[in-house]
Design a protein around this motif. Structure first.
Motif, short mmCIF file in Angstrom:
data_model
loop_
_atom_site.label_atom_id
_atom_site.label_comp_id
_atom_site.label_asym_id
_atom_site.label_seq_id
_atom_site.Cartn_x
_atom_site.Cartn_y
_atom_site.Cartn_z
N UNK A 46 0.82 -1.23 0.00
CA UNK A 46 0.00 0.00 0.00
C UNK A 46 0.85 1.27 0.00
N UNK A 47 1.89 1.38 0.84
CA UNK A 47 2.73 2.59 0.78
C UNK A 47 3.38 2.78 -0.58
N UNK A 48 3.78 1.69 -1.22
CA UNK A 48 4.40 1.79 -2.55
C UNK A 48 3.40 2.32 -3.56
N UNK A 49 2.15 1.89 -3.45
CA UNK A 49 1.11 2.37 -4.36
C UNK A 49 0.75 3.82 -4.08
N UNK A 50 0.80 4.20 -2.83
CA UNK A 50 0.58 5.62 -2.49
C UNK A 50 1.66 6.49 -3.11
N UNK A 51 2.89 6.00 -3.07
CA UNK A 51 4.01 6.73 -3.68
C UNK A 51 3.83 6.81 -5.19
N UNK A 52 3.40 5.74 -5.80
CA UNK A 52 3.14 5.73 -7.24
C UNK A 52 2.10 6.78 -7.61
N UNK A 53 1.07 6.87 -6.80
CA UNK A 53 0.01 7.86 -7.06
C UNK A 53 0.55 9.28 -6.95
N UNK A 54 1.42 9.51 -5.98
CA UNK A 54 1.98 10.85 -5.80
C UNK A 54 2.81 11.29 -7.00
N UNK A 55 3.50 10.34 -7.63
CA UNK A 55 4.41 10.66 -8.73
C UNK A 55 3.72 10.69 -10.10
N UNK A 56 2.46 10.31 -10.14
CA UNK A 56 1.77 10.20 -11.43
C UNK A 56 1.67 11.54 -12.15
N UNK A 57 1.33 12.58 -11.43
CA UNK A 57 1.17 13.89 -12.08
C UNK A 57 2.49 14.38 -12.66
N UNK A 58 3.60 14.09 -11.99
CA UNK A 58 4.90 14.50 -12.51
C UNK A 58 5.23 13.80 -13.81
N UNK A 59 4.83 12.51 -13.93
CA UNK A 59 5.08 11.76 -15.16
C UNK A 59 4.24 12.31 -16.31
N UNK A 60 3.05 12.78 -16.02
CA UNK A 60 2.17 13.29 -17.05
C UNK A 60 2.74 14.53 -17.73
N UNK A 61 3.43 15.35 -16.98
CA UNK A 61 3.87 16.65 -17.50
C UNK A 61 5.39 16.77 -17.58
N UNK A 62 6.09 15.65 -17.56
CA UNK A 62 7.56 15.69 -17.54
C UNK A 62 8.11 16.15 -18.89
N UNK A 63 8.92 17.18 -18.85
CA UNK A 63 9.62 17.69 -20.02
C UNK A 63 11.06 17.20 -19.98
N UNK A 64 11.84 17.42 -21.04
CA UNK A 64 13.25 17.03 -21.00
C UNK A 64 13.99 17.59 -19.80
N UNK A 65 13.58 18.77 -19.36
CA UNK A 65 14.23 19.37 -18.19
C UNK A 65 13.76 18.72 -16.89
N UNK A 66 12.68 17.94 -16.96
CA UNK A 66 12.12 17.30 -15.76
C UNK A 66 12.15 15.77 -15.91
N UNK A 67 13.18 15.29 -16.52
CA UNK A 67 13.31 13.86 -16.77
C UNK A 67 13.25 13.04 -15.48
#
Length: 247
Positions: free
Chosen positions: A136-157
């Motif tokens: 469950x904590x790993x899945x919570x972490x995955x959820x937190x990072x989802x928005x960053x993956x959606x909008x990641x630019x080359x500068x935000x790799x």
């Protein structure tokens, strides 16, 4: 606003290696139960979700691709497996209890008390579900990072890479959860084995037979003393004694 052209490609990592023994199987039969079909079903759900995510990412549908491997998908697959295994354990225990109850001729009233229903199934699933404590904590972490993956630019790799690593970490935690679940099944079946053994050891109490035998013997001795003239018969018994010669 960042345009899609400036975003990094949303690449879905290969999850098979991270799933480890959940893919290869453990070769165990915890509690004498075969969990292979449920293990395969769990793995298939995750692998198919990863395939859907890759297809959607290729279509530039990034939100749907991320959601295809989101927290709810992982958690739903895990909880479904736990519930199915809990049902399997309780069904087997219920069948064994019923068979032993018939064998030892347990009274019907006590048999009804042994019936295992929805409450026992929920309780078993809850005990087995504890095996997923680290998932469950790993899945919570995955959820937190989802928005960053959606909008990641080359500068935000790093944001995209962190999400990809969170996916692999979720796969590793799912493998750990499955291994812990097999151990939990061993404990759960051992508990029901003890319950079945207690039913198998049941014997009908002998004290009613002893009491009846003693009472009957006492009455027979008393009647013998009356008929032998050693003890006076009570008035209420005289009509019966007067009829004895006619029998």
């Amino acid at each position: 606003m960042i345009t899609p052209k400036l975003l990094l490609p949303l690449r879905i990592p290969e999850l098979g290696p991270a799933l480890g023994k959940l893919v290869a199987g453990t070769g165990r039969r915890p509690g004498g139960l075969s969990l292979e079909s449920l293990r395969v079903q769990l793995v298939t759900t995750i692998i198919e979700a990863a395939g859907d995510a890759r297809r959607l990412a290729g279509q530039e549908n990034r939100p749907a691709a991320v959601a295809a491997l989101g927290r709810d998908v992982w958690l739903g697959a895990w909880e479904g497996a736990v519930q199915a295994i809990g049902d399997l354990v309780i069904t087997r225990a219920s069948e064994r209890l019923a068979a032993e109850a018939v064998r030892v001729r347990l009274p019907r009233r006590r048999r009804r008390r042994l019936a295992l229903g929805a409450a026992e199934r929920r309780a078993a699933a809850a005990r087995l579900g504890v095996a997923g404590a680290r998932l469950v904590p790993a899945l919570d972490r995955l959820e937190e990072l989802s928005s960053g993956a959606l909008e990641a630019t080359p500068a935000e790799r790093e944001a995209l890479e962190a999400w990809q690593e969170a996916l692999r970490a979720s796969a590793r935690r799912l493998e750990e959860a499955w291994l812990a679940l097999e151990d939990a099944v061993e404990r759960e079946t051992a508990h029901w084995d003890r319950v079945v053994e207690a039913v198998a050891a049941w014997r009908r109490p002998t004290w009613p037979v002893v009491v009846f035998t003693v009472a009957a013997l006492a009455v027979a001795v008393w009647l013998g003393l009356i008929l032998g003239g050693f003890v006076l018969a009570p008035r209420w018994l005289l009509p019966l004694l007067q009829r004895l010669p006619a029998l």
